[in-house]
Design an enzyme around this catalytic site. Structure first.
Site, PDB file in Angstrom:
ATOM      1  N   HIS A 115      -1.718  -3.203  -6.621  1.00 11.46           N
ATOM      2  CA  HIS A 115      -2.475  -2.685  -5.529  1.00 11.46           C
ATOM      3  C   HIS A 115      -3.920  -2.944  -5.524  1.00 11.46           C
ATOM      4  O   HIS A 115      -4.544  -1.874  -6.119  1.00 11.46           O
ATOM      5  CB  HIS A 115      -2.117  -1.202  -5.164  1.00 11.46           C
ATOM      6  CG  HIS A 115      -2.483  -0.996  -3.768  1.00 11.46           C
ATOM      7  ND1 HIS A 115      -3.339   0.117  -3.498  1.00 11.46           N
ATOM      8  CD2 HIS A 115      -2.478  -1.297  -2.457  1.00 11.46           C
ATOM      9  CE1 HIS A 115      -3.886   0.538  -2.243  1.00 11.46           C
ATOM     10  NE2 HIS A 115      -3.186  -0.714  -1.792  1.00 11.46           N
ATOM     11  N   SER A 166       0.890  -1.441   0.033  1.00  9.87           N
ATOM     12  CA  SER A 166      -0.135   0.115   0.059  1.00  9.87           C
ATOM     13  C   SER A 166       0.981   1.183   0.093  1.00  9.87           C
ATOM     14  O   SER A 166       0.308   2.413  -0.595  1.00  9.87           O
ATOM     15  CB  SER A 166      -0.989   0.080   1.290  1.00  9.87           C
ATOM     16  OG  SER A 166      -1.624  -0.916   1.260  1.00  9.87           O
ATOM     17  N   ASN A 202      -3.811   5.654  -1.129  1.00  8.04           N
ATOM     18  CA  ASN A 202      -3.215   5.744   0.205  1.00  8.04           C
ATOM     19  C   ASN A 202      -2.560   7.132   0.558  1.00  8.04           C
ATOM     20  O   ASN A 202      -2.498   7.279   1.668  1.00  8.04           O
ATOM     21  CB  ASN A 202      -2.618   4.566   0.584  1.00  8.04           C
ATOM     22  CG  ASN A 202      -3.373   3.176   1.010  1.00  8.04           C
ATOM     23  OD1 ASN A 202      -4.074   3.365   1.755  1.00  8.04           O
ATOM     24  ND2 ASN A 202      -3.106   2.144   0.340  1.00  8.04           N
ATOM     25  N   GLU A 240      -4.393  -0.231  -8.605  1.00  9.92           N
ATOM     26  CA  GLU A 240      -3.431   0.643  -8.836  1.00  9.92           C
ATOM     27  C   GLU A 240      -2.190  -0.096  -9.237  1.00  9.92           C
ATOM     28  O   GLU A 240      -1.595  -0.937  -8.611  1.00  9.92           O
ATOM     29  CB  GLU A 240      -3.028   1.404  -7.826  1.00  9.92           C
ATOM     30  CG  GLU A 240      -4.293   2.377  -7.290  1.00  9.92           C
ATOM     31  CD  GLU A 240      -3.755   3.196  -5.993  1.00  9.92           C
ATOM     32  OE1 GLU A 240      -4.016   4.382  -6.002  1.00  9.92           O
ATOM     33  OE2 GLU A 240      -3.525   2.638  -5.026  1.00  9.92           O
TER      34      GLU A 240
HETATM   35  N1  LIG Z   1      -5.753  -4.283   4.565  1.00  9.44           N
HETATM   36  C1  LIG Z   1      -5.788  -3.522   3.565  1.00  9.44           C
HETATM   37  O1  LIG Z   1      -6.929  -2.576   3.513  1.00  9.44           O
HETATM   38  C2  LIG Z   1      -5.104  -3.245   2.411  1.00  9.44           C
HETATM   39  C3  LIG Z   1      -5.337  -2.840   1.131  1.00  9.44           C
HETATM   40  C4  LIG Z   1      -4.640  -3.141   0.127  1.00  9.44           C
HETATM   41  C5  LIG Z   1      -3.239  -3.475   0.318  1.00  9.44           C
HETATM   42  N2  LIG Z   1      -2.868  -3.961   1.479  1.00  9.44           N
HETATM   43  C6  LIG Z   1      -1.780  -4.416   1.640  1.00  9.44           C
HETATM   44  O2  LIG Z   1      -1.655  -5.832   1.606  1.00  9.44           O
HETATM   45  C7  LIG Z   1      -0.653  -6.610   2.338  1.00  9.44           C
HETATM   46  C8  LIG Z   1      -1.294  -7.467   3.212  1.00  9.44           C
HETATM   47  O3  LIG Z   1      -2.222  -6.823   4.170  1.00  9.44           O
HETATM   48  P1  LIG Z   1      -3.262  -7.373   4.875  1.00  9.44           P
HETATM   49  O4  LIG Z   1      -3.967  -6.212   5.497  1.00  9.44           O
HETATM   50  O5  LIG Z   1      -4.122  -8.521   4.244  1.00  9.44           O
HETATM   51  O6  LIG Z   1      -2.349  -8.185   6.181  1.00  9.44           O
HETATM   52  P2  LIG Z   1      -2.706  -9.505   7.123  1.00  9.44           P
HETATM   53  O7  LIG Z   1      -2.094  -9.085   8.392  1.00  9.44           O
HETATM   54  O8  LIG Z   1      -4.325  -9.611   7.149  1.00  9.44           O
HETATM   55  O9  LIG Z   1      -2.272 -10.632   6.596  1.00  9.44           O
HETATM   56  C9  LIG Z   1      -0.849 -10.679   6.204  1.00  9.44           C
HETATM   57  C10 LIG Z   1      -0.537 -12.233   6.102  1.00  9.44           C
HETATM   58  O10 LIG Z   1       0.735 -12.349   5.727  1.00  9.44           O
HETATM   59  C11 LIG Z   1       1.113 -13.648   6.275  1.00  9.44           C
HETATM   60  N3  LIG Z   1       2.548 -13.550   6.302  1.00  9.44           N
HETATM   61  C12 LIG Z   1       3.248 -12.384   6.776  1.00  9.44           C
HETATM   62  N4  LIG Z   1       4.737 -12.532   6.627  1.00  9.44           N
HETATM   63  C13 LIG Z   1       4.746 -13.793   5.617  1.00  9.44           C
HETATM   64  C14 LIG Z   1       5.864 -14.300   4.856  1.00  9.44           C
HETATM   65  N5  LIG Z   1       7.155 -13.744   5.072  1.00  9.44           N
HETATM   66  N6  LIG Z   1       5.342 -15.299   4.028  1.00  9.44           N
HETATM   67  C15 LIG Z   1       4.109 -15.749   4.141  1.00  9.44           C
HETATM   68  N7  LIG Z   1       3.202 -15.154   4.722  1.00  9.44           N
HETATM   69  C16 LIG Z   1       3.374 -14.080   5.392  1.00  9.44           C
HETATM   70  C17 LIG Z   1       0.488 -13.516   7.521  1.00  9.44           C
HETATM   71  O11 LIG Z   1       0.706 -14.739   8.147  1.00  9.44           O
HETATM   72  C18 LIG Z   1      -0.534 -13.255   7.023  1.00  9.44           C
HETATM   73  O12 LIG Z   1      -1.841 -14.151   6.959  1.00  9.44           O
HETATM   74  C19 LIG Z   1       0.171  -5.372   2.881  1.00  9.44           C
HETATM   75  O13 LIG Z   1       1.034  -5.060   2.060  1.00  9.44           O
HETATM   76  C20 LIG Z   1      -0.835  -4.241   3.007  1.00  9.44           C
HETATM   77  O14 LIG Z   1      -0.340  -3.017   2.807  1.00  9.44           O
HETATM   78  C21 LIG Z   1      -3.632  -4.097   2.672  1.00  9.44           C
END
Ligand SMILES: NC(=O)c1ccc[n+]([C@@H]2O[C@H](COP(=O)([O-])OP(=O)(O)OC[C@H]3O[C@@H](n4cnc5c(N)ncnc54)[C@H](O)[C@@H]3O)[C@@H](O)[C@H]2O)c1
Length: 292
Positions: free
Chosen positions: A142, A121, A192, A154
């Protein structure tokens, strides 16, 4: 390499990864969900089944389609299972070193043609790609939350991304029925850059006692015509994720509005992570996947 058939999703036990796996499989691609945690993968698989069951109940897909899409999905905690993927999308924790390490490992596992995409993000695509060994095949992709319902993606090339890799990744997003927009590799891209400071402003308004969370959301929905209130959205994003966004966004922008508000840190310390923990600015009965 002209075609993407099989897609790996890293962090697929998480909020975003689980939704991205649905987007890929629903569009007819084989989707391999990888996460380091088998518990989160099992929870995501259960939520995904529930999501498609609801879609059938609502008449949006047939039973046979549900079975077919679930048949295209598989889960693993073994990174080597992504070896024959043509595209790997990472949606793991928002941390530069963690993402760089993952792409470095994947570079030794995947075929030369495999494209790596990051759902980051706030982090730089160029920096995530740096040192991974295939900087020309790394793109920013994204998705918006919830990925299984929101169409926008994005798309951003890093400084070393080849035009060919970017085009292949772009074409894949269109093939899934999503709507890509091109952005530069700038902190926060389009959404973002605007949303992280804005959401923090709203949290600070709660902290200052301006109004109750429900009234703040109501004012923004009714007054500005937003479909969802910002506090409801932060609960959906996850308060822990909002802190990670601030921590990667603030140091590169030095925008004080992007620094995590004290109330946000207190709520996360208390385990109030939003929808996924059943309590954030609002309370929730279930953590079932959003929409169907
Ligand atoms: N939550 C949002 O609104 C949103 C929106 C767009 C993008 N993002 C991006 O998506 C990504 C994930 O965010 P999220 O909210 O889904 O997080 P989350 O915490 O819900 O999920 C992350 C997952 O990644 C896993 N993980 C962490 N390190 C790991 C590794 N080294 N190998 C394998 N698995 C691993 C964790 O076990 C977890 O299941 C981030 O980069 C975030 O910025 C989030």
């Amino acid at each position: 390499m002209t075609e993407i058939r099989k897609v790996g999703i890293c962090g697929a036990g998480g909020t975003m990864g689980a939704g991205i796996a649905i987007v890929a499989a629903r569009a007819g691609f084989e989707a391999v969900s990888y996460d380091q945690s088998s518990e989160t993968l099992a929870r995501a698989a259960k939520q995904t089944e529930g999501f498609f069951t609801k879609s059938v109940e609502r008449g949006k897909m047939s039973d046979a389609d549900r079975e077919a899409v679930l048949g295209r999905m598989s889960s693993t905690t073994d990174l080597a299972a992504l070896a024959d993927c043509d595209l790997v999308i990472e949606a793991i924790f928002e941390n530069l070193e963690v993402k760089q390490e993952l792409f470095g490992k994947l570079n030794n596992i995947c075929a030369d043609h495999t494209i790596f995409a990051s759902n980051t993000s706030t982090l730089s695509i160029t920096q995530i790609a740096s040192g991974c060994g295939r900087e020309d095949k790394v793109v920013g992709m994204h998705f918006c939350l919830p990925a299984q319902l929101m169409k926008l993606i994005e798309m951003s090339p890093g400084l070393n991304t080849s035009d060919e890799a970017f085009k292949l990744a772009w074409n894949w997003t269109e093939a899934t029925g999503q709507i890509p927009v091109k952005t530069q590799d700038k902190p926060g891209f389009i959404l973002n850059a605007l949303l992280v400071p804005f959401n923090n402003d709203v949290i600070r308004a709660v902290e200052a006692g301006v109004a109750d969370p429900a009234d703040i959301d109501k004012a923004i929905k009714v007054g500005l015509g937003y479909k969802m209130g910002p506090l409801e959205l932060i609960d959906l994003i996850g308060l822990d994720t909002q802190i990670r966004l601030c921590e990667s966004f603030y140091p590169v922008t030095l925008d004080p509005r992007a620094s995590a508000p004290p109330l946000l840190r207190r709520m996360v310390a208390a385990g109030h992570l939003g929808r996924k923990s059943g309590r954030g600015f609002f309370t929730y009965d279930s953590n079932a996947m959003f929409g169907a």
